[in-house]
Design an enzyme around this catalytic site. Structure first.
Site, PDB file in Angstrom:
ATOM      1  N   SER A  80       0.783  -1.127  -0.149  1.00 38.26           N
ATOM      2  CA  SER A  80       0.136   0.190  -0.072  1.00 38.26           C
ATOM      3  C   SER A  80       0.811   1.139   0.059  1.00 38.26           C
ATOM      4  O   SER A  80       0.664   2.370  -0.634  1.00 38.26           O
ATOM      5  CB  SER A  80      -1.000  -0.034   1.321  1.00 38.26           C
ATOM      6  OG  SER A  80      -0.318  -0.124   2.513  1.00 38.26           O
ATOM      7  N   LEU A  99      15.759  -9.272   6.475  1.00 37.04           N
ATOM      8  CA  LEU A  99      16.956  -8.724   6.839  1.00 37.04           C
ATOM      9  C   LEU A  99      17.860  -8.762   5.451  1.00 37.04           C
ATOM     10  O   LEU A  99      18.122 -10.116   5.347  1.00 37.04           O
ATOM     11  CB  LEU A  99      17.714  -9.273   8.052  1.00 37.04           C
ATOM     12  CG  LEU A  99      17.274  -8.860   9.446  1.00 37.04           C
ATOM     13  CD1 LEU A  99      18.195  -9.550  10.478  1.00 37.04           C
ATOM     14  CD2 LEU A  99      17.168  -7.340   9.498  1.00 37.04           C
ATOM     15  N   ASN A 113      14.640   2.486   4.017  1.00 37.23           N
ATOM     16  CA  ASN A 113      13.491   1.535   4.595  1.00 37.23           C
ATOM     17  C   ASN A 113      12.572   2.321   5.458  1.00 37.23           C
ATOM     18  O   ASN A 113      12.851   3.278   6.290  1.00 37.23           O
ATOM     19  CB  ASN A 113      14.250   0.545   5.358  1.00 37.23           C
ATOM     20  CG  ASN A 113      13.421  -0.364   6.093  1.00 37.23           C
ATOM     21  OD1 ASN A 113      12.495  -0.912   5.507  1.00 37.23           O
ATOM     22  ND2 ASN A 113      13.435  -0.822   7.218  1.00 37.23           N
ATOM     23  N   HIS A 127       9.832   2.236   8.277  1.00 40.59           N
ATOM     24  CA  HIS A 127       9.302   1.377   9.539  1.00 40.59           C
ATOM     25  C   HIS A 127       8.370   1.990  10.338  1.00 40.59           C
ATOM     26  O   HIS A 127       8.420   3.203  10.650  1.00 40.59           O
ATOM     27  CB  HIS A 127      10.653   1.383  10.231  1.00 40.59           C
ATOM     28  CG  HIS A 127      10.609   0.280  11.694  1.00 40.59           C
ATOM     29  ND1 HIS A 127      10.551  -0.944  11.325  1.00 40.59           N
ATOM     30  CD2 HIS A 127      10.456   0.497  12.715  1.00 40.59           C
ATOM     31  CE1 HIS A 127      10.474  -1.547  12.442  1.00 40.59           C
ATOM     32  NE2 HIS A 127      10.337  -0.591  13.589  1.00 40.59           N
ATOM     33  N   SER A 171       9.128   5.829  11.095  1.00 39.31           N
ATOM     34  CA  SER A 171      10.489   6.406  10.529  1.00 39.31           C
ATOM     35  C   SER A 171      10.982   5.803   9.139  1.00 39.31           C
ATOM     36  O   SER A 171      10.229   4.730   8.591  1.00 39.31           O
ATOM     37  CB  SER A 171      11.426   5.588  11.498  1.00 39.31           C
ATOM     38  OG  SER A 171      11.002   5.855  12.748  1.00 39.31           O
ATOM     39  N   ASP A 230      17.356  -1.974  11.650  1.00 38.69           N
ATOM     40  CA  ASP A 230      16.676  -0.726  11.577  1.00 38.69           C
ATOM     41  C   ASP A 230      17.530   0.231  12.654  1.00 38.69           C
ATOM     42  O   ASP A 230      16.739   1.336  13.130  1.00 38.69           O
ATOM     43  CB  ASP A 230      15.257  -0.953  12.386  1.00 38.69           C
ATOM     44  CG  ASP A 230      14.445  -1.916  11.401  1.00 38.69           C
ATOM     45  OD1 ASP A 230      14.664  -1.756  10.463  1.00 38.69           O
ATOM     46  OD2 ASP A 230      13.752  -2.745  12.042  1.00 38.69           O
TER      47      ASP A 230
HETATM   48  C1  GAR Z   1       4.765  -0.823   6.625  1.00 38.21           C
HETATM   49  O1  GAR Z   1       4.311  -0.326   7.593  1.00 38.21           O
HETATM   50  C2  GAR Z   1       6.403  -1.041   6.552  1.00 38.21           C
HETATM   51  O2  GAR Z   1       6.745   0.204   7.206  1.00 38.21           O
HETATM   52  C3  GAR Z   1       6.451  -2.357   7.164  1.00 38.21           C
HETATM   53  O3  GAR Z   1       5.556  -3.066   6.677  1.00 38.21           O
HETATM   54  C4  GAR Z   1       4.462  -2.419   6.142  1.00 38.21           C
HETATM   55  C5  GAR Z   1       4.171  -2.709   4.650  1.00 38.21           C
HETATM   56  O4  GAR Z   1       3.068  -2.364   4.429  1.00 38.21           O
HETATM   57  N1  GAR Z   1       7.642  -2.669   7.183  1.00 38.21           N
HETATM   58  C6  GAR Z   1       8.305  -3.341   8.209  1.00 38.21           C
HETATM   59  O5  GAR Z   1       7.644  -3.380   9.126  1.00 38.21           O
HETATM   60  C7  GAR Z   1       9.804  -3.628   8.194  1.00 38.21           C
HETATM   61  N2  GAR Z   1      10.206  -3.965   9.319  1.00 38.21           N
HETATM   62  P1  GAR Z   1       2.451  -2.212   2.950  1.00 38.21           P
HETATM   63  O6  GAR Z   1       2.947  -3.611   2.193  1.00 38.21           O
HETATM   64  O7  GAR Z   1       0.956  -1.934   2.800  1.00 38.21           O
HETATM   65  O8  GAR Z   1       2.966  -0.990   2.169  1.00 38.21           O
END
Ligand code: GAR
Length: 197
Positions: free
Chosen positions: A13, A91, A106, A108, A135, A144
């Site tokens: 998304s 990772l 990235n 987070h 972040s 991270d």
């Molecule tokens: C996001 O919130 C991103 O920050 C997180 O996964 C989600 C992806 O959402 N990433 C992590 O947690 C990495 N450690 P999406 O697929 O709907 O864009």
């Protein structure tokens, strides 16, 4: 025009927001390819937006280093200016960091260095904090712990679930990501300088 390769594991998304932003002729960046470490739902956005996709399935390689080498080869083909990890739930090995960082960023869903790792939202809820955040960081060899590009606080509301909280965090992540891409493209943000300081 800044060339972006975006790597995902899930629905993508945040990637969609970047693709929507790129659809504006005035936006100074384009997603040139979308990659994933699995058969991610978000790869379908490639067809929707006419952007090439590739998959480097983690499970198809004997170890993380071999997967990383294959990922480097696929990503490098597109000669990206910036590689965006937008929900890549792996990772990356040191070779990937060496190949692309500091132009490897990235998103987070927490206010780093609070709640790093794969469950940033769940961990914040479990800790009972009243605020968490979003972040955007430069990826280095820590989990991270790389230089922070941008971050913002988000309140945890009474009754929040992992999904309700995550749903409020993601729009902030998108805003931070799109602003950072703009700043990099307009040379208001120098990732090399940020990583040095
Ligand atoms: C996001 O919130 C991103 O920050 C997180 O996964 C989600 C992806 O959402 N990433 C992590 O947690 C990495 N450690 P999406 O697929 O709907 O864009």
């Amino acid at each position: 025009m800044l060339k972006l390769v975006v790597l995902i594991s899930g629905t993508g998304s945040n990637l969609r927001a970047l693709l929507d932003a790129s659809a504006d002729a005035e936006f100074p960046a384009r997603v040139v390819a979308i990659g994933a470490d699995r058969d991610a739902e978000g790869l379908a956005l490639g067809e929707e937006y006419g952007v090439p996709t590739f998959s480097v399935p983690f499970t198809a390689y004997p170890d993380r280093d071999a997967w990383g080498d294959a990922l480097i080869a696929e990503v490098a083909r597109w000669e990206p200016d910036v590689v965006v990890l937008s929900g890549l739930m792996r990772l990356v090995p040191p070779a990937v960091v060496d190949a692309f960082s500091p132009h490897l960023i990235n998103t987070h869903p927490a206010y780093l260095p609070e709640f790093p790792g794969a469950h940033g939202v769940r961990d914040a809820l479990a800790a009972g904090v009243t605020q968490t955040g979003a972040s955007l960081i430069v990826v280095d060899n820590s989990v991270d712990g790389g230089p922070i590009i941008a971050q913002e606080r988000i309140p945890v509301l009474p009754g929040d679930t992992e999904s309700s909280l995550h749903d409020r965090i993601k729009p902030v992540e998108r805003r931070l990501l799109i602003q950072a891409v703009l700043d990099i493209a307009n040379q208001h943000l120098d990732l090399k300088e940020l990583a040095r300081s």
